[in-house]
Design a protein around this motif. Structure first.
Motif, short mmCIF file in Angstrom:
data_model
loop_
_atom_site.label_atom_id
_atom_site.label_comp_id
_atom_site.label_asym_id
_atom_site.label_seq_id
_atom_site.Cartn_x
_atom_site.Cartn_y
_atom_site.Cartn_z
N ILE A 1 -79.12 33.77 33.63
CA ILE A 1 -79.51 32.37 33.45
C ILE A 1 -78.74 31.49 34.42
O ILE A 1 -77.50 31.49 34.43
CB ILE A 1 -79.25 31.90 32.01
N ASN A 2 -79.47 30.77 35.22
CA ASN A 2 -78.85 29.81 36.13
C ASN A 2 -78.79 28.46 35.42
O ASN A 2 -79.82 27.86 35.09
CB ASN A 2 -79.66 29.70 37.42
N LEU B 1 -79.06 24.75 27.63
CA LEU B 1 -78.50 26.10 27.74
C LEU B 1 -78.39 26.76 26.37
O LEU B 1 -78.66 27.96 26.24
CB LEU B 1 -77.14 26.03 28.42
N LYS B 2 -78.02 26.03 25.35
CA LYS B 2 -77.92 26.60 24.00
C LYS B 2 -79.27 27.09 23.52
O LYS B 2 -79.38 28.18 22.95
CB LYS B 2 -77.36 25.54 23.03
N GLN B 3 -80.32 26.29 23.76
CA GLN B 3 -81.66 26.71 23.36
C GLN B 3 -82.10 27.97 24.11
O GLN B 3 -82.69 28.88 23.54
CB GLN B 3 -82.66 25.58 23.62
N SER B 4 -81.81 27.99 25.40
CA SER B 4 -82.21 29.12 26.22
C SER B 4 -81.50 30.40 25.79
O SER B 4 -82.13 31.46 25.62
CB SER B 4 -81.91 28.81 27.70
N ALA C 1 -81.49 35.76 23.41
CA ALA C 1 -80.72 36.67 22.57
C ALA C 1 -81.57 37.29 21.48
O ALA C 1 -81.25 38.37 20.96
CB ALA C 1 -79.53 35.94 21.96
N SER C 2 -82.67 36.64 21.14
CA SER C 2 -83.55 37.15 20.08
C SER C 2 -84.58 38.16 20.59
O SER C 2 -85.28 38.78 19.78
CB SER C 2 -84.27 35.99 19.40
N CYS C 3 -84.70 38.32 21.89
CA CYS C 3 -85.66 39.28 22.46
C CYS C 3 -85.08 40.68 22.38
O CYS C 3 -83.95 40.93 22.80
CB CYS C 3 -85.99 38.91 23.91
N ARG C 4 -85.86 41.62 21.87
CA ARG C 4 -85.34 42.94 21.49
C ARG C 4 -84.87 43.79 22.66
O ARG C 4 -84.00 44.63 22.48
CB ARG C 4 -86.41 43.71 20.70
N SER C 5 -85.43 43.62 23.84
CA SER C 5 -85.06 44.48 24.97
C SER C 5 -83.93 43.91 25.83
O SER C 5 -83.55 44.53 26.82
CB SER C 5 -86.29 44.76 25.85
N VAL C 6 -83.42 42.75 25.46
CA VAL C 6 -82.33 42.15 26.23
C VAL C 6 -81.02 42.82 25.85
O VAL C 6 -80.61 42.80 24.69
CB VAL C 6 -82.24 40.64 25.96
N ASP D 1 -82.22 27.72 33.30
CA ASP D 1 -81.86 27.46 31.91
C ASP D 1 -82.91 26.64 31.16
O ASP D 1 -82.94 26.65 29.93
CB ASP D 1 -80.49 26.77 31.83
N ASN D 2 -83.77 25.93 31.88
CA ASN D 2 -84.78 25.11 31.20
C ASN D 2 -86.14 25.80 31.11
O ASN D 2 -87.14 25.16 30.78
CB ASN D 2 -84.95 23.76 31.91
#
Length: 350
Positions: free
Chosen positions: A95-96, A104-107, A112-117, A184-185
């Protein structure tokens, strides 16, 4: 005494002619619809067989063309030695960030909720360093959003100075082969992100992303080719693109090393010219592969306020970046294509 001769055949014929009842006539009349039904059934069955054969041939032709098209598009499983495996596990979200704490907090919470990350790496650019409170809160968000799933690593990198190009500098820690570069947006829904990752696994040499761009050529300036950077509407109108922007794109982690080892003239130019680093990455990948990028169909969302200046001023800047970088590279490596990866799960009409 007179004799009476009865001609049965003549009487039957006469009855048939005159409309009187005849058992033979009735039997033939009853049998005729059955014969016609059988004939029609045979014709229908033959037509169905022909359609089935045509369908099988069409499907086989599509499979053959698809295999050839995949090879033509560079989706080749025989990669160079530096890509020994398509991907080790999941992917890293790079994330830039640019002075937008709330965005940034939202991003971070979303990815973090995506399973493959497997890892989230934030590159913070700007003259003012982030607060310790912000970094601690981001760590909490990652732990909370990835709770119950595979633990997601989190790294926060503060980049000194105001250089967007630093987002692509090599990372010293062991990370995944797949890097998803995103501003980030920009929010990409998790299903679309996972689909793009699966596409990248089939073509790990290519840039695979959601934001296509293209260019055109104007040869009227002193008989020297002058390239015009074209936005989304040109892609929509022509159906052709030559770049996918790193604001939402996958690429192999080795390109971070390649980016750092570009010629000093290119690195100095990108460091001094704002909003040129993504064009430089597209040119770099195209120069290495000799192949086009891959555009993935999917919705993306932008949150917060955009820091981009006026469209007219940005267009002139992008044109200048493109032409200057091509001069530094010495060639025009971008390859046009009209291929688009689409998830069949989201398409009801074939």
């Amino acid at each position: 005494m007179s004799s009476v001769h009865i001609d049965i055949a003549d009487d039957a014929a006469a009855a048939a002619t005159d409309g009187f009842y005849s058992p033979a006539k009735q039997k033939a009349a009853n049998r005729r619809p059955t014969v016609l039904t059988i004939q029609r059934a045979r014709q229908t069955l033959c037509a169905a067989k022909v359609k089935l054969i045509l369908a099988v041939l069409t499907f086989s032709f599509i499979i053959y063309v698809s295999s050839k098209l995949s090879s033509f598009m560079g989706w080749n499983p025989h990669y160079p030695s530096f890509v020994s495996s398509p991907s080790r596990g999941g992917y890293t979200v790079l994330i830039n960030s640019w002075k937008q704490s709330s965005v940034l907090k939202q991003s971070v919470a979303h990815y973090a909720s995506c399973r493959s990350v497997e890892r989230i790496h934030v590159s913070w650019s700007g003259s003012e360093p982030p607060s310790e409170k912000l970094i601690a809160r981001l760590n909490e968000i990652v732990v909370l959003k990835s709770e119950g799933a595979q633990k997601t690593d989190f790294i926060f990198e503060v980049i000194s100075g105001d250089q967007l190009a630093s987002r692509f500098r090599p990372k010293s820690y062991p990370n995944t082969d797949a890097i998803f570069s995103v501003d980030d947006n920009v929010i990409v829904p998790c299903p679309s992100l996972d689909f793009a990752f699966s596409v990248w696994q089939t073509a790990p040499l290519s840039m695979v992303g959601f934001v296509p761009r293209t260019h055109s050529v104007n040869k009227e300036q002193n008989n020297v080719a002058y390239y015009i950077y074209e936005g989304w509407w040109s892609v929509w109108w022509t159906g052709t693109y030559t770049m996918v922007l790193s604001k939402a794109a996958f690429f192999h982690r080795k390109y971070l090393d390649f980016y750092a080892h570009m010629s000093p003239s290119i690195q100095n130019y990108v460091a001094n010219e704002r909003s040129c680093e993504d064009i430089a990455m597209s040119l770099l990948v195209a120069n290495v592969t000799g192949a086009p990028p891959v555009w993935v169909k999917g919705k993306i969302y932008e949150i917060g306020a955009s820091s981009i200046g006026s469209l007219r001023g940005r267009s002139r800047l992008r044109n200048k970046c493109l032409n200057d970088l091509i001069s530094h590279f010495g060639i025009m490596p971008l390859v046009p294509t009209n291929f688009k990866a689409v998830s069949a799960k989201n398409e009801w009409l074939w």
